[in-house]
Write a protein that holds these residues in place. Structure first.
Motif, PDB file in Angstrom:
ATOM      1  N   LEU A  20      30.424  72.837  45.401  1.00  0.00           N
ATOM      2  CA  LEU A  20      31.104  71.921  44.671  1.00  0.00           C
ATOM      3  C   LEU A  20      31.881  70.866  45.290  1.00  0.00           C
ATOM      4  O   LEU A  20      31.730  69.473  44.960  1.00  0.00           O
ATOM      5  CB  LEU A  20      31.987  72.607  43.569  1.00  0.00           C
ATOM      6  CG  LEU A  20      32.802  71.964  42.561  1.00  0.00           C
ATOM      7  CD1 LEU A  20      32.098  71.008  41.592  1.00  0.00           C
ATOM      8  CD2 LEU A  20      33.579  73.030  41.677  1.00  0.00           C
ATOM      9  N   LEU A  21      32.971  71.218  46.184  1.00  0.00           N
ATOM     10  CA  LEU A  21      33.794  70.166  46.954  1.00  0.00           C
ATOM     11  C   LEU A  21      33.058  69.170  47.602  1.00  0.00           C
ATOM     12  O   LEU A  21      33.119  68.103  47.615  1.00  0.00           O
ATOM     13  CB  LEU A  21      34.761  70.818  47.611  1.00  0.00           C
ATOM     14  CG  LEU A  21      35.626  70.196  48.310  1.00  0.00           C
ATOM     15  CD1 LEU A  21      36.714  69.261  47.394  1.00  0.00           C
ATOM     16  CD2 LEU A  21      36.532  70.713  49.110  1.00  0.00           C
ATOM     17  N   ALA A  22      31.706  69.819  48.160  1.00  0.00           N
ATOM     18  CA  ALA A  22      30.914  69.036  48.996  1.00  0.00           C
ATOM     19  C   ALA A  22      30.283  67.988  48.180  1.00  0.00           C
ATOM     20  O   ALA A  22      30.020  66.596  48.318  1.00  0.00           O
ATOM     21  CB  ALA A  22      30.176  69.569  50.023  1.00  0.00           C
ATOM     22  N   ILE A  23      29.754  68.136  47.130  1.00  0.00           N
ATOM     23  CA  ILE A  23      28.901  67.462  46.118  1.00  0.00           C
ATOM     24  C   ILE A  23      29.723  66.396  45.777  1.00  0.00           C
ATOM     25  O   ILE A  23      29.422  65.027  45.929  1.00  0.00           O
ATOM     26  CB  ILE A  23      28.387  68.170  44.888  1.00  0.00           C
ATOM     27  CG1 ILE A  23      27.345  68.950  45.530  1.00  0.00           C
ATOM     28  CG2 ILE A  23      27.703  67.229  43.949  1.00  0.00           C
ATOM     29  CD1 ILE A  23      26.626  69.965  44.709  1.00  0.00           C
ATOM     30  N   ILE A  24      30.861  66.496  45.118  1.00  0.00           N
ATOM     31  CA  ILE A  24      31.775  65.412  44.515  1.00  0.00           C
ATOM     32  C   ILE A  24      32.535  64.565  45.778  1.00  0.00           C
ATOM     33  O   ILE A  24      32.692  63.421  45.581  1.00  0.00           O
ATOM     34  CB  ILE A  24      32.804  66.122  43.553  1.00  0.00           C
ATOM     35  CG1 ILE A  24      33.833  67.144  44.378  1.00  0.00           C
ATOM     36  CG2 ILE A  24      32.278  66.814  42.427  1.00  0.00           C
ATOM     37  CD1 ILE A  24      34.944  67.462  43.823  1.00  0.00           C
ATOM     38  N   LEU A  25      32.565  65.056  46.940  1.00  0.00           N
ATOM     39  CA  LEU A  25      33.201  64.322  47.967  1.00  0.00           C
ATOM     40  C   LEU A  25      32.052  63.268  48.449  1.00  0.00           C
ATOM     41  O   LEU A  25      32.532  62.329  48.971  1.00  0.00           O
ATOM     42  CB  LEU A  25      33.914  65.324  48.974  1.00  0.00           C
ATOM     43  CG  LEU A  25      35.371  65.829  48.720  1.00  0.00           C
ATOM     44  CD1 LEU A  25      35.832  66.597  49.712  1.00  0.00           C
ATOM     45  CD2 LEU A  25      36.274  64.830  47.934  1.00  0.00           C
TER      46      LEU A  25
END
Length: 461
Positions: A20-25
């Motif tokens: 999730l963090l990788a996608i939004i960042l």
């Protein structure tokens, strides 16, 4: 059995959280990258599409204009209709318009796609911070915010370097857009599977009248600044800039009217009355104005007047972007009192470094060193945002951050429109002092930012 279940579900939850963090960042990174990656490509675009100076300015600034104006509205859309939905819609629009920009047949269509790109970024980027706050707590949130800061700073560095590397491959300027499309498509597919569902339901409202009046005010100011030189400064341009003052006044009245009716305006007057907000807004108007103008004019100077390759031009500015990132990331680790007292000194460093660029216009090591000093000086802008919002009431924190970010983006637009026009006018007229005049204008804006920072520090103290 319970222990076994916990042991098997926890890694899955950790993997999902990391993805999730990788996608939004990565989405945030793509949007920031698009601000800077185009700067290095402007001379190539000019040669291929036969763009005018005004056209180049709109290609660079058009993205930021729309992003700045729609930023707060994008945040409200996420609050009303769901952050997942807003992020995915914004990313889809960003992907489609990035493809369109890479295939644009002429300057007009490229400018139009850049405007639409800005709308996609404005829908996508505000959701990143909200998704972090809603899905991470404690130490995990701290790590996520640290990575978010690194992405913001890193996008500047990579944008300058990657633009030069891609153009150095000889594939033409279109590659700086087209290379991002497959990344965005993979990101969108992953986002559908991973981003948590939410249904919005916020009560903030979109404030359409505020959006219309603010958009009109910005366009009435920026468009004649950009087009004026090519059109020999017609009377309608001066009238438009005069009307922009009236439009900004109308925007203020509209916001007061929305507040009086119990609505939530784009910019609440109660936010502006908080100690530190007004000088903070001034700092984030003048400081980013120098930054946007410097990145735009330096690419034209290095490639046009010094005949450097796009790769060499991009590499020349990497020390500047790296210094900006190092100071921006290291600043939060300083003691709060030291952060406060050193903010004005960032502009004390940047102002003479800008002026020195006029004396070191021949490029080489002196130019790279001065650009690094500029990046280090402007790295304090991250601290300015925190200082300006520290005394804002918690219920208005999002509004305050949105107002500061909007002004920061508008500052870059105004810098490109004003200082960029100055540079193009003098260089096209073969005036030898083009670099010196531009450097002096940048130094003056940095001085104004430093003076505003002094007032900010005094109010905080």
């Amino acid at each position: 059995m319970t222990v076994t279940a916990d042991l098997t579900t926890q890694p899955e939850r950790t993997r999902s959280s990391g993805l999730l963090l990788a996608i939004i960042l990565v989405g945030q990174f793509l949007a920031i990258l698009n601000v800077n990656i185009v700067n290095v490509a402007t001379p190539t675009i000019e040669a291929d599409l036969h763009s005018s100076g005004a056209g180049l300015q709109m290609i660079v600034a058009g993205y930021t204009i729309v992003y700045a104006v729609l930023l707060i509205t994008g945040a409200r859309v996420g609050d009303l209709f769901g952050y997942r939905r807003a992020f995915l819609i914004g990313l889809a629009l960003f992907n489609l318009t990035t493809l369109g920009a890479g295939l644009a047949p002429n300057t007009g269509s490229l400018v139009a796609f850049r405007f639409a790109q800005g709308a996609g970024a404005a829908m996508m980027m505000p959701q990143v911070m909200t998704l972090i706050q809603r899905n991470y707590t404690g130490a995990a949130r701290g790590r996520a915010l640290g990575l978010w800061s690194a992405v913001v700073s890193g996008g500047i560095v990579v944008g300058q370097a990657l633009g030069g590397i891609l153009l150095g491959l000889g594939a033409g300027w279109r590659i700086v857009f087209l290379v991002l499309v497959p990344i965005g498509v993979v990101l969108w597919i992953a986002g559908i599977r991973v981003l948590p569902a939410d249904h919005g339901g916020g009560k903030a409202g979109l404030d359409p009248w505020g959006l219309v009046s603010l958009s009109a005010a910005v366009l009435l100011l920026v468009v004649p600044l950009v087009l004026g030189r090519d059109l020999h400064w017609p009377a309608w341009g001066w009238a438009s800039m005069a009307l922009s003052v009236v439009a900004f006044g109308a925007f203020v009245r509209v916001e007061r009217w929305v507040t009086s009716r119990g609505g939530r305006p784009l910019v609440d007057a109660r936010v502006l009355r908080a100690p530190g907000m007004r000088p903070g807004l001034m700092v984030l108007l003048f400081g980013p104005a120098t930054w946007g103008a410097f990145l735009f004019t330096s690419a034209l100077h290095l490639q046009g007047e010094l005949h450097l390759t796009p790769l060499a031009s991009g590499m020349m500015l990497v020390p500047c972007a790296l210094a900006f990132a190092v100071v921006g990331l290291g600043w939060p680790r300083l003691p709060p009192k030291l952060q406060r007292s050193l903010v004005p000194y960032g502009y004390v460093v940047a102002a003479p470094a800008y002026f020195g660029l006029g004396l070191a216009s021949g490029g080489g090591v002196p130019y790279a060193i001065l650009s690094a000093l500029i990046g280090a000086g402007l790295g304090v802008q991250i601290a300015v945002t925190n200082m300006a919002t520290q005394q804002v009431e918690s219920q208005y924190a999002a509004d305050a951050s949105g107002a500061l970010l909007t002004v920061m983006q508008l500052g870059q637009v105004i810098g490109v429109a004003t200082v960029g026009t100055l540079f193009i006018s003098l260089s096209s007229a073969h005036v030898g002092s083009a670099s010196m005049s531009t450097a002096s204008a940048l130094a003056l804006l940095a001085v104004l930012a430093g003076i505003s920072a002094i007032f900010l520090v005094r109010q905080r103290a």
